[in-house]
Design a protein around this motif. Sequence first.
Motif, PDB file in Angstrom:
ATOM      1  N   SER A  53       0.839  -1.215   0.000  1.00 60.09           N
ATOM      2  CA  SER A  53       0.000   0.000   0.000  1.00 60.09           C
ATOM      3  C   SER A  53       0.869   1.258   0.000  1.00 60.09           C
ATOM      4  O   SER A  53       2.087   1.185   0.184  1.00 60.09           O
ATOM      5  N   ASP A  54       0.216   2.401  -0.203  1.00 63.40           N
ATOM      6  CA  ASP A  54       0.962   3.665  -0.232  1.00 63.40           C
ATOM      7  C   ASP A  54       0.977   4.315   1.145  1.00 63.40           C
ATOM      8  O   ASP A  54      -0.017   4.254   1.876  1.00 63.40           O
ATOM      9  N   SER A  55       2.087   4.969   1.440  1.00 67.05           N
ATOM     10  CA  SER A  55       2.164   5.708   2.700  1.00 67.05           C
ATOM     11  C   SER A  55       1.382   7.012   2.547  1.00 67.05           C
ATOM     12  O   SER A  55       1.398   7.623   1.486  1.00 67.05           O
ATOM     13  N   PRO A  56       0.696   7.437   3.595  1.00 70.44           N
ATOM     14  CA  PRO A  56      -0.013   8.730   3.504  1.00 70.44           C
ATOM     15  C   PRO A  56       0.953   9.917   3.491  1.00 70.44           C
ATOM     16  O   PRO A  56       0.546  11.043   3.240  1.00 70.44           O
ATOM     17  N   TYR A  57       2.218   9.659   3.777  1.00 70.43           N
ATOM     18  CA  TYR A  57       3.190  10.765   3.835  1.00 70.43           C
ATOM     19  C   TYR A  57       4.100  10.757   2.612  1.00 70.43           C
ATOM     20  O   TYR A  57       4.442   9.687   2.103  1.00 70.43           O
ATOM     21  N   PRO A  58       4.513  11.945   2.168  1.00 73.55           N
ATOM     22  CA  PRO A  58       5.513  11.966   1.098  1.00 73.55           C
ATOM     23  C   PRO A  58       6.801  11.324   1.597  1.00 73.55           C
ATOM     24  O   PRO A  58       7.043  11.266   2.805  1.00 73.55           O
ATOM     25  N   GLN A  59       7.629  10.847   0.670  1.00 75.55           N
ATOM     26  CA  GLN A  59       8.890  10.230   1.094  1.00 75.55           C
ATOM     27  C   GLN A  59       9.758  11.250   1.835  1.00 75.55           C
ATOM     28  O   GLN A  59       9.744  12.437   1.503  1.00 75.55           O
ATOM     29  N   ALA A  60      10.512  10.735   2.807  1.00 73.42           N
ATOM     30  CA  ALA A  60      11.360  11.633   3.614  1.00 73.42           C
ATOM     31  C   ALA A  60      12.650  11.915   2.865  1.00 73.42           C
ATOM     32  O   ALA A  60      13.687  11.288   3.127  1.00 73.42           O
ATOM     33  N   ARG A  61      12.586  12.829   1.913  1.00 70.68           N
ATOM     34  CA  ARG A  61      13.751  13.128   1.084  1.00 70.68           C
ATOM     35  C   ARG A  61      14.173  14.573   1.253  1.00 70.68           C
ATOM     36  O   ARG A  61      13.356  15.421   1.619  1.00 70.68           O
ATOM     37  N   SER A  62      15.440  14.821   0.939  1.00 71.97           N
ATOM     38  CA  SER A  62      15.977  16.171   1.134  1.00 71.97           C
ATOM     39  C   SER A  62      15.490  17.106   0.030  1.00 71.97           C
ATOM     40  O   SER A  62      15.067  16.664  -1.037  1.00 71.97           O
ATOM     41  N   ARG A  63      15.603  18.396   0.308  1.00 79.54           N
ATOM     42  CA  ARG A  63      14.999  19.437  -0.545  1.00 79.54           C
ATOM     43  C   ARG A  63      15.725  19.581  -1.889  1.00 79.54           C
ATOM     44  O   ARG A  63      15.103  19.635  -2.930  1.00 79.54           O
ATOM     45  N   LEU A  64      17.043  19.648  -1.874  1.00 79.48           N
ATOM     46  CA  LEU A  64      17.767  19.969  -3.106  1.00 79.48           C
ATOM     47  C   LEU A  64      18.237  18.718  -3.846  1.00 79.48           C
ATOM     48  O   LEU A  64      18.166  18.632  -5.063  1.00 79.48           O
ATOM     49  N   GLY A  65      18.746  17.754  -3.106  1.00 76.02           N
ATOM     50  CA  GLY A  65      19.363  16.586  -3.745  1.00 76.02           C
ATOM     51  C   GLY A  65      18.447  15.378  -3.826  1.00 76.02           C
ATOM     52  O   GLY A  65      18.798  14.380  -4.432  1.00 76.02           O
ATOM     53  N   ASN A  66      17.273  15.464  -3.163  1.00 70.39           N
ATOM     54  CA  ASN A  66      16.324  14.355  -3.161  1.00 70.39           C
ATOM     55  C   ASN A  66      16.913  13.078  -2.543  1.00 70.39           C
ATOM     56  O   ASN A  66      16.601  11.978  -2.959  1.00 70.39           O
ATOM     57  N   PHE A  67      17.766  13.244  -1.540  1.00 70.94           N
ATOM     58  CA  PHE A  67      18.337  12.067  -0.841  1.00 70.94           C
ATOM     59  C   PHE A  67      17.399  11.650   0.280  1.00 70.94           C
ATOM     60  O   PHE A  67      16.678  12.488   0.822  1.00 70.94           O
ATOM     61  N   TRP A  68      17.487  10.373   0.669  1.00 68.82           N
ATOM     62  CA  TRP A  68      16.786   9.957   1.885  1.00 68.82           C
ATOM     63  C   TRP A  68      17.328  10.797   3.029  1.00 68.82           C
ATOM     64  O   TRP A  68      18.546  10.912   3.177  1.00 68.82           O
ATOM     65  N   ARG A  69      16.457  11.363   3.849  1.00 68.83           N
ATOM     66  CA  ARG A  69      16.992  12.229   4.916  1.00 68.83           C
ATOM     67  C   ARG A  69      17.679  11.421   6.004  1.00 68.83           C
ATOM     68  O   ARG A  69      18.630  11.887   6.630  1.00 68.83           O
ATOM     69  N   CYS A  70      17.180  10.233   6.249  1.00 73.87           N
ATOM     70  CA  CYS A  70      17.870   9.377   7.230  1.00 73.87           C
ATOM     71  C   CYS A  70      18.234   8.081   6.517  1.00 73.87           C
ATOM     72  O   CYS A  70      17.375   7.231   6.297  1.00 73.87           O
TER      73      CYS A  70
END
Length: 597
Positions: A53-70
């Motif tokens: 299923s889909d998560s109700p939240y957007p992916q936790a990615r960084s603003r400029l580089g689109n990296f996983w934040r953690c």
Amino acid sequence: MYLIYLLRRDLRVSDNPIFHHLQQHSKFSHILPLYVLPPNQVEVSGFLQDPGSDSPYPQARSRLGNFWRCGPHRAKFLAESIWDMKQSLKERGSDLIIRVGRMDEVVRQILRHQEYKGKVVAVWITKDWASEEVDEERMIKRVIQQEGDGKIDWKVWDGEEMLLHDNDFATSDPAQVPDIFTSFRKSFEPLRDNIRSPYKPTSTQLLPLPSEIPAQAAPFSIPASLEEFISALRKPVEDSGFGPPILKPQGASTAHPFIGGETRAHARIVHLIVSGCISSYKDTRNGLLGEDFSTKLSAYLALGCVTARQINAYMVAFEDGKDLPDFRIRFDSEMTDFSKTQGSGKGENKGTAAVRFELLWRDYMRLCMRKYGNNLFSIEGLRGQRSNRDSKNKNDSDSSQHWSDLSSPETRTSFSRFLRGETGTGLIDASMRELALTGYTSNRTRQNCASFLAKWLGIDWRLGAEWYESMLIDYDVANNWGNWAYVAGVGNDPRGRDTDTGGRKFNPVKQAWDYDPQGQYVKAWIAEFEEVPSKRARKGERGWVDVLFQAWQVNDIFQKSTDVREGEVIDKLKKLDWVNDPLVKIKYQPRSEARTF
Ligand SMILES: Cc1cc2nc3c(=O)[nH]c(=O)nc-3n(C[C@H](O)[C@H](O)[C@H](O)COP(=O)(O)OP(=O)(O)OC[C@H]3O[C@@H](n4cnc5c(N)ncnc54)[C@H](O)[C@@H]3O)c2cc1C
């Protein structure tokens, strides 16, 4: 009368201001200690009950580089630290309840739960000055006002995670924090005398949990074991999206094999003192290889598994020849004092003083974050605000500096090569690979990599800061962004940018000769160098170490090699794109005494 204690970066039972307070004045019958995984900072799709299923939240990615934040390394350390806290609370008759969601939404859900209606009289949290956490506090406060009818006490406690105490500063106005570290440092000398003691040990029995615990809201569920918890956090972020996995050289071993949590943090401090590493820290802190050249306490500090004052308390016990401080936590040290440790009872030494000095830097970075707020994340860093504030400083903001961003294909290629450790500059490549493979790299190489990206490649330094946020086990908002801004020349470095007056621009080849004169570190982390022979160059000539530091020189240096094995290695290297086409070629000849190999 229930208290909800929202934990964030205070994952410890000892030296914890809230538990300390409760020990003395508790009007509550029950406490609900709650840790909420924030979906904007930590990817939570691994907790979906239905993995399809889909998560109700957007992916936790960084603003400029689109990296996983953690990224995967910190995800594991975070999971271990949360679990350790859970264990410690269980032993005290309580527990740590883990939830996924926005903290304000989770609090609302609990306040509306039948069992909790009218019973919750307080919601407490410890202060975090990072802007997302400040927003989070504002949102929780609103929920409490809406749901609590004015009857719930909302309190934000001083987290007390710094070496110095807020009340010991001359002023509580963050604007008064000096822009130069040395001026700040001088007002606390002698430092050792200005540090408060940690709190008395937390009781071995805490107030119980409420009889009913509201379930995790759909569509998520919380695993019951640490292994599953780690996997839920790690799995979605294992692929960084930057090409095929980086090759790990066979002999390479991480400098940071440590497991998260309060109990491990204390064991690490005792090890550092007993082994003598703390005492030799001043001489070893610029090391690159191994577990003990520096304390490796940063990740514990970043999550609040230990406080700077607790580290100081252990050092004081050692310096004064006294018993180990008793924090009443479960950790397997049989030691009761440091009396048999060399240097015990002999006061502050070079090493302990240097650790205090670095912990003061940590305080300073935190105070700068308070002072400059969101400017820390802007391209002009702290300098932008300063020059706007004071028109005399207009030149200081150096608007002539233009960093390139990912809109151009050339920058995208260079940046991706930087992340993968394929720039052709050995020290940088070794560090970027070590970081991606292990989640740790030394302070020395962090400085070099930040300088390389911002000053040699001219790429927006914030992309580097975002990548570090993703990859570092010890990511800490203030320390990471503050140090990146500092090295990029837009933070609080009095030497500023790369101007005629001599800004700070590291020469990574000179630095490699200074700190890795035999090329051991570079060789350890770059798989393509595994077969490079450990062979001395002839006096006055260049040799293999020069190749490790800038491999494009290989043709030039070994024009006349007749050794078959060397010839094979040279041929292999010459086939690599990053050897033939380095991002920069740096002219540097070491002084002959630096050339030990
Ligand atoms: C570009 C860059 C990014 C960085 N990002 C982070 C980060 O995200 N998290 C982080 O904790 N540190 C960061 N640092 C600071 C420093 O590199 C690490 O704290 C240190 O390498 C961690 O290893 P250690 O615990 O063995 O440090 P030690 O050398 O043993 O130092 C002891 C403690 O002092 C503090 N400290 C040391 N150096 C610094 C410093 N320059 N600034 C602030 N505090 C310091 C840390 O809490 C550290 O644990 C960064 C430095 C640079 C140049």
